[in-house]
Design an enzyme around this catalytic site. Sequence first.
Site, PDB file in Angstrom:
ATOM      1  N   ASP A 184       0.876  -1.168   0.000  1.00 13.98           N
ATOM      2  CA  ASP A 184       0.000   0.000   0.000  1.00 13.98           C
ATOM      3  C   ASP A 184       0.917   1.223   0.000  1.00 13.98           C
ATOM      4  O   ASP A 184       1.549   1.515   1.012  1.00 13.98           O
ATOM      5  CB  ASP A 184      -0.901  -0.021   1.246  1.00 13.98           C
ATOM      6  CG  ASP A 184      -1.774   1.219   1.332  1.00 13.98           C
ATOM      7  OD1 ASP A 184      -1.611   2.139   0.490  1.00 13.98           O
ATOM      8  OD2 ASP A 184      -2.610   1.281   2.254  1.00 13.98           O
ATOM      9  N   VAL A 185       0.985   1.909  -1.137  1.00 16.26           N
ATOM     10  CA  VAL A 185       1.967   2.998  -1.239  1.00 16.26           C
ATOM     11  C   VAL A 185       1.668   4.168  -0.293  1.00 16.26           C
ATOM     12  O   VAL A 185       2.543   4.999  -0.048  1.00 16.26           O
ATOM     13  CB  VAL A 185       2.108   3.543  -2.690  1.00 16.26           C
ATOM     14  CG1 VAL A 185       2.716   2.491  -3.600  1.00 16.26           C
ATOM     15  CG2 VAL A 185       0.789   4.062  -3.219  1.00 16.26           C
TER      16      VAL A 185
ATOM     17  N   ASN B  16       3.134   4.402 -10.613  1.00 14.74           N
ATOM     18  CA  ASN B  16       1.893   4.395 -11.387  1.00 14.74           C
ATOM     19  C   ASN B  16       0.658   4.302 -10.490  1.00 14.74           C
ATOM     20  O   ASN B  16      -0.432   4.696 -10.894  1.00 14.74           O
ATOM     21  CB  ASN B  16       1.939   3.206 -12.361  1.00 14.74           C
ATOM     22  CG  ASN B  16       0.579   2.880 -12.923  1.00 14.74           C
ATOM     23  OD1 ASN B  16       0.035   3.632 -13.707  1.00 14.74           O
ATOM     24  ND2 ASN B  16       0.011   1.763 -12.485  1.00 14.74           N
TER      25      ASN B  16
ATOM     26  N   TYR C  91      -7.666  15.238  -6.791  1.00 14.33           N
ATOM     27  CA  TYR C  91      -6.912  14.580  -7.863  1.00 14.33           C
ATOM     28  C   TYR C  91      -6.049  15.605  -8.619  1.00 14.33           C
ATOM     29  O   TYR C  91      -4.860  15.388  -8.834  1.00 14.33           O
ATOM     30  CB  TYR C  91      -7.900  13.897  -8.818  1.00 14.33           C
ATOM     31  CG  TYR C  91      -7.266  12.964  -9.813  1.00 14.33           C
ATOM     32  CD1 TYR C  91      -6.801  11.712  -9.426  1.00 14.33           C
ATOM     33  CD2 TYR C  91      -7.129  13.334 -11.149  1.00 14.33           C
ATOM     34  CE1 TYR C  91      -6.213  10.847 -10.344  1.00 14.33           C
ATOM     35  CE2 TYR C  91      -6.547  12.472 -12.065  1.00 14.33           C
ATOM     36  CZ  TYR C  91      -6.093  11.231 -11.670  1.00 14.33           C
ATOM     37  OH  TYR C  91      -5.522  10.384 -12.579  1.00 14.33           O
TER      38      TYR C  91
ATOM     39  N   LYS D  40      -1.960  15.480  -8.568  1.00 12.59           N
ATOM     40  CA  LYS D  40      -1.227  15.210  -9.817  1.00 12.59           C
ATOM     41  C   LYS D  40      -0.364  16.406 -10.216  1.00 12.59           C
ATOM     42  O   LYS D  40       0.722  16.229 -10.787  1.00 12.59           O
ATOM     43  CB  LYS D  40      -2.207  14.858 -10.935  1.00 12.59           C
ATOM     44  CG  LYS D  40      -2.876  13.486 -10.758  1.00 12.59           C
ATOM     45  CD  LYS D  40      -1.852  12.356 -10.811  1.00 12.59           C
ATOM     46  CE  LYS D  40      -2.508  10.986 -10.951  1.00 12.59           C
ATOM     47  NZ  LYS D  40      -1.507   9.882 -10.897  1.00 12.59           N
TER      48      LYS D  40
END
Lengths: 268, 264
Positions: A68-69, A95, A163, A167
């Site tokens: 789990d990053v 990713n 998001y 990003k």
Amino acid sequence: MGVLDKLRLDGKIAVVTGAGRGLGRAMSLALADAGADLVATARTASQIEETAQLVREKGRECLTVTCDVTDSSSVQAMVEATLAEYGRIDILVNNAGGVTPGFANKLPDIDDRMWRTGIDTNLTGAVYCCRAVIPHMVERGSGKVINVTSGFGLRAGRDNFMYTSAKAGLINFTRSLTMTYAPVVQANLIAPGLFPHDDPAMAEWWKQGKFTPMGRLGKDEELGPLCVFLASDLTSYMNGQIIVLDGGGLAGGHAPTGFAPVVPLEGV
Amino acid sequence: MQEEFSLRDRNALVIGAANSLGRAAAVALAEAGANVGVSTTIRSRAEEVAANSCANEVWALDRKGFAQAIDAADEADVDALVARAVSEFGRLDILVNAHDLPFARPLVEISAQEWRRAIDVNLTAVFLASRAAGRHMLERAQTGARPGGSGRIINVASVLGERGMANGAAYCAAQAGVINMTRALALEWARAGITVNCIGAGWTEGMGIIGGEEGRRQLERYLPYKRLAKPEEITGVAVYLASDAAEYLTGQVIWVEGGALSHV
């Protein structure tokens, strides 16, 4: 050495997060095609096992590690397991990421927890992976980091806060990696356009890409060669850059009038 | 995987093969399998010698090729060049616009004629070549696309199309023009399967550096790589953009500049 030979990745070890499906799987398979051995990580063991099987069918090795990053101790354990198996990491593809709870909520309806989950999933996870891997790359004198951002990291969206922020943050985080670790480590970004990942509902939601200049959506396998290109010796002087693969979307905007209106020039 | 990047049986034209990036792009395309015709940017003996030498490198790789002296800002020259590529190869798949005419002078000292020449060779020349190649590629698009689409146009622009430079107004304006023309043309020809992209080149060995040796030392201190690019480090991008692997990539500037643009 010919220019095509520089695209070979024989003997390289590549870690791909979110490798269980979609773009992560496509990039893993392309890296394997180019000769790299893989470390496939994601939260769901069954999915990365499937990816690993496909990699092994190509004659390459693939270690699977559930991770789990967003949990730095989980990332640390994944990196340690990789180093224990292979002793090195040449390529890191960050990713993992995607839609999180409250994704399209109005701003007042995003609670603290939603915000943190959104940022953790799409920014902090990549930061944790870089923090754990880059010291090894620096120690060994080389490394390639490929971070997957989005068109939403470059442009905004209505009711799209977590998001877009995460990003966009990933883009400038990557540039700071460049400023800090170049030329030893090369850190670049891929910004995929609209890729429905073989999900017909998603493809329909995006109207099959008819508002995209090229008139279609992206195919997962189109991301693979780009990933290989960025991981290869062909791009050794490229650092801190974003490659947008989106059928022309961002060049003019995904709009109904986005391409080729003909307006006569008066008086010529 | 290398097959997806291969340019076997593709035919390319590189304009501006006398400068280091154009030459390296022509050689890279030939190494990847393409036949490559090359031309000068301006009519000069030095450029003609360099273009011929580039064509020799293409032949040495056992590809077809030719060299032609042109003034890239001359409509008839450019039309004739594209016609020759089509007639010698039978088809033109890839156009690389690597024109480059560095020009720097304080703005108040630039004559209108000098300004026009800088814009003509650095920007209008890209329009002329794109138009000539585009007519051929669009016609082919109507008669059925081939694998990898109907055409690839790859412009080479400079970091000075994104960052300003004192005494560089004409050059900076022209380079920025190339970048945004890339985006516009990408949209215009997207449905025909013609991709239009730009390589954003950083400071490169063999290109003119303003400020001589001292300017170069300053630049090397500033760059994260502490050195200029070798041309071959930049032109590998041309192979990727020209290949089937980049069929969905259009309207983009791919920067290869050793982190120069990440810098504040």
